[in-house]
Design a protein around this motif. Sequence first.
Motif, mmCIF file in Angstrom:
data_model
loop_
_atom_site.group_PDB
_atom_site.id
_atom_site.type_symbol
_atom_site.label_atom_id
_atom_site.label_comp_id
_atom_site.label_asym_id
_atom_site.label_seq_id
_atom_site.Cartn_x
_atom_site.Cartn_y
_atom_site.Cartn_z
ATOM 1 N N ARG A 1 0.870 -1.162 0.000
ATOM 2 C CA ARG A 1 0.000 0.000 0.000
ATOM 3 C C ARG A 1 0.913 1.220 0.000
ATOM 4 O O ARG A 1 2.111 1.099 -0.110
ATOM 5 C CB ARG A 1 -0.870 0.017 1.257
ATOM 6 C CG ARG A 1 -1.459 -1.335 1.597
ATOM 7 C CD ARG A 1 -2.281 -1.273 2.837
ATOM 8 N NE ARG A 1 -1.433 -1.218 4.023
ATOM 9 C CZ ARG A 1 -1.888 -1.093 5.241
ATOM 10 N NH1 ARG A 1 -3.166 -0.980 5.448
ATOM 11 N NH2 ARG A 1 -1.086 -1.073 6.271
ATOM 12 N N SER A 2 0.342 2.360 0.180
ATOM 13 C CA SER A 2 1.151 3.564 0.191
ATOM 14 C C SER A 2 1.729 3.845 1.577
ATOM 15 O O SER A 2 2.498 4.771 1.749
ATOM 16 C CB SER A 2 0.325 4.760 -0.274
ATOM 17 O OG SER A 2 -0.801 4.913 0.574
ATOM 18 N N GLU A 3 1.353 3.005 2.574
ATOM 19 C CA GLU A 3 1.844 3.231 3.933
ATOM 20 C C GLU A 3 2.307 1.924 4.571
ATOM 21 O O GLU A 3 1.904 0.838 4.166
ATOM 22 C CB GLU A 3 0.758 3.872 4.791
ATOM 23 C CG GLU A 3 -0.488 3.038 4.924
ATOM 24 C CD GLU A 3 -1.602 3.748 5.657
ATOM 25 O OE1 GLU A 3 -2.337 3.061 6.387
ATOM 26 O OE2 GLU A 3 -1.753 4.967 5.499
ATOM 27 N N MET B 1 3.145 5.202 8.286
ATOM 28 C CA MET B 1 3.899 6.263 7.619
ATOM 29 C C MET B 1 3.995 5.925 6.137
ATOM 30 O O MET B 1 3.996 4.753 5.758
ATOM 31 C CB MET B 1 5.305 6.396 8.221
ATOM 32 C CG MET B 1 5.316 6.882 9.656
ATOM 33 S SD MET B 1 4.645 8.543 9.845
ATOM 34 C CE MET B 1 5.883 9.508 9.033
ATOM 35 N N PRO B 2 4.092 6.952 5.280
ATOM 36 C CA PRO B 2 4.215 6.685 3.840
ATOM 37 C C PRO B 2 5.461 5.854 3.537
ATOM 38 O O PRO B 2 6.518 6.067 4.132
ATOM 39 C CB PRO B 2 4.334 8.082 3.228
ATOM 40 C CG PRO B 2 3.772 9.012 4.251
ATOM 41 C CD PRO B 2 4.054 8.381 5.584
ATOM 42 N N LEU B 3 5.305 4.903 2.631
ATOM 43 C CA LEU B 3 6.446 4.074 2.234
ATOM 44 C C LEU B 3 7.285 4.798 1.195
ATOM 45 O O LEU B 3 6.741 5.444 0.294
ATOM 46 C CB LEU B 3 5.960 2.758 1.630
ATOM 47 C CG LEU B 3 5.397 1.726 2.583
ATOM 48 C CD1 LEU B 3 4.829 0.553 1.786
ATOM 49 C CD2 LEU B 3 6.441 1.248 3.561
ATOM 50 N N SER B 4 8.585 4.666 1.333
ATOM 51 C CA SER B 4 9.480 5.193 0.311
ATOM 52 C C SER B 4 9.706 4.082 -0.711
ATOM 53 O O SER B 4 9.218 2.960 -0.556
ATOM 54 C CB SER B 4 10.803 5.628 0.935
ATOM 55 O OG SER B 4 11.515 4.487 1.386
ATOM 56 N N LYS B 5 10.448 4.383 -1.750
ATOM 57 C CA LYS B 5 10.766 3.349 -2.729
ATOM 58 C C LYS B 5 11.594 2.242 -2.096
ATOM 59 O O LYS B 5 11.549 1.108 -2.546
ATOM 60 C CB LYS B 5 11.496 3.958 -3.922
ATOM 61 C CG LYS B 5 10.598 4.824 -4.764
ATOM 62 C CD LYS B 5 11.317 5.343 -5.985
ATOM 63 C CE LYS B 5 10.363 6.208 -6.782
ATOM 64 N NZ LYS B 5 10.940 6.659 -8.026
ATOM 65 N N ARG B 6 12.340 2.587 -1.052
ATOM 66 C CA ARG B 6 13.129 1.591 -0.329
ATOM 67 C C ARG B 6 12.305 1.106 0.859
ATOM 68 O O ARG B 6 12.238 1.761 1.877
ATOM 69 C CB ARG B 6 14.446 2.185 0.149
ATOM 70 C CG ARG B 6 15.390 2.491 -0.995
ATOM 71 C CD ARG B 6 16.778 2.735 -0.498
ATOM 72 N NE ARG B 6 17.226 1.537 0.207
ATOM 73 C CZ ARG B 6 18.203 1.527 1.078
ATOM 74 N NH1 ARG B 6 18.842 2.617 1.389
ATOM 75 N NH2 ARG B 6 18.550 0.406 1.683
ATOM 76 N N HIS B 7 11.677 -0.014 0.694
ATOM 77 C CA HIS B 7 10.916 -0.627 1.770
ATOM 78 C C HIS B 7 11.205 -2.129 1.746
ATOM 79 O O HIS B 7 11.904 -2.605 0.855
ATOM 80 C CB HIS B 7 9.418 -0.341 1.623
ATOM 81 C CG HIS B 7 8.816 -0.909 0.383
ATOM 82 N ND1 HIS B 7 8.809 -0.224 -0.810
ATOM 83 C CD2 HIS B 7 8.221 -2.095 0.135
ATOM 84 C CE1 HIS B 7 8.225 -0.962 -1.726
ATOM 85 N NE2 HIS B 7 7.863 -2.114 -1.176
ATOM 86 N N CYS C 1 7.984 -0.279 6.314
ATOM 87 C CA CYS C 1 9.168 0.582 6.238
ATOM 88 C C CYS C 1 10.353 -0.148 6.872
ATOM 89 O O CYS C 1 10.198 -1.075 7.666
ATOM 90 C CB CYS C 1 8.906 1.931 6.913
ATOM 91 S SG CYS C 1 8.790 1.906 8.709
ATOM 92 N N MET C 2 11.531 0.272 6.490
ATOM 93 C CA MET C 2 12.741 -0.396 6.957
ATOM 94 C C MET C 2 12.908 -0.267 8.471
ATOM 95 O O MET C 2 13.374 -1.192 9.127
ATOM 96 C CB MET C 2 13.947 0.140 6.195
ATOM 97 C CG MET C 2 13.859 -0.216 4.709
ATOM 98 S SD MET C 2 15.129 0.527 3.696
ATOM 99 C CE MET C 2 16.537 -0.439 4.171
ATOM 100 N N ASN C 3 12.503 0.864 9.031
ATOM 101 C CA ASN C 3 12.632 1.056 10.472
ATOM 102 C C ASN C 3 11.773 0.071 11.250
ATOM 103 O O ASN C 3 12.232 -0.544 12.218
ATOM 104 C CB ASN C 3 12.265 2.488 10.872
ATOM 105 C CG ASN C 3 13.292 3.490 10.408
ATOM 106 O OD1 ASN C 3 14.451 3.165 10.196
ATOM 107 N ND2 ASN C 3 12.849 4.711 10.229
ATOM 108 N N LEU D 1 12.998 -2.992 13.687
ATOM 109 C CA LEU D 1 12.546 -3.033 15.080
ATOM 110 C C LEU D 1 11.854 -4.354 15.379
ATOM 111 O O LEU D 1 12.118 -4.985 16.403
ATOM 112 C CB LEU D 1 11.592 -1.870 15.368
ATOM 113 C CG LEU D 1 10.982 -1.833 16.764
ATOM 114 C CD1 LEU D 1 12.063 -1.678 17.820
ATOM 115 C CD2 LEU D 1 9.977 -0.695 16.862
ATOM 116 N N LYS D 2 11.006 -4.818 14.489
ATOM 117 C CA LYS D 2 10.302 -6.083 14.695
ATOM 118 C C LYS D 2 11.290 -7.233 14.784
ATOM 119 O O LYS D 2 11.161 -8.108 15.639
ATOM 120 C CB LYS D 2 9.316 -6.323 13.561
ATOM 121 C CG LYS D 2 8.544 -7.610 13.717
ATOM 122 C CD LYS D 2 7.540 -7.760 12.594
ATOM 123 C CE LYS D 2 6.932 -9.130 12.633
ATOM 124 N NZ LYS D 2 7.495 -10.023 11.631
#
Length: 64
Positions: free
Chosen positions: A6-8, A14-20, A40-42, A46-47
């Motif tokens: 999706r877009s988040e 949070m919005p996803l960047s191209k790097r996800h 997202c990468m963060n 964390l997970k």
Amino acid sequence: MSADCRSECLYCAMPLSKRHEHDHFPIPYRAGGTDTHCVCMNCHDLKDRMAGHPRRASHALGGR
């Protein structure tokens, strides 16, 4: 494998960047999971760091 991109981010919204990344959820890859979701990468990092503490990981990721 399916990716629910999706877009988040699935966890923090949070919005996803191209790097996800694609996270195996709800069943981890090591347990035979095949479904993936875009995160997202963060949150993915964390997970993975909290993998031994599922309640702490759930709380840290907004309880989703």
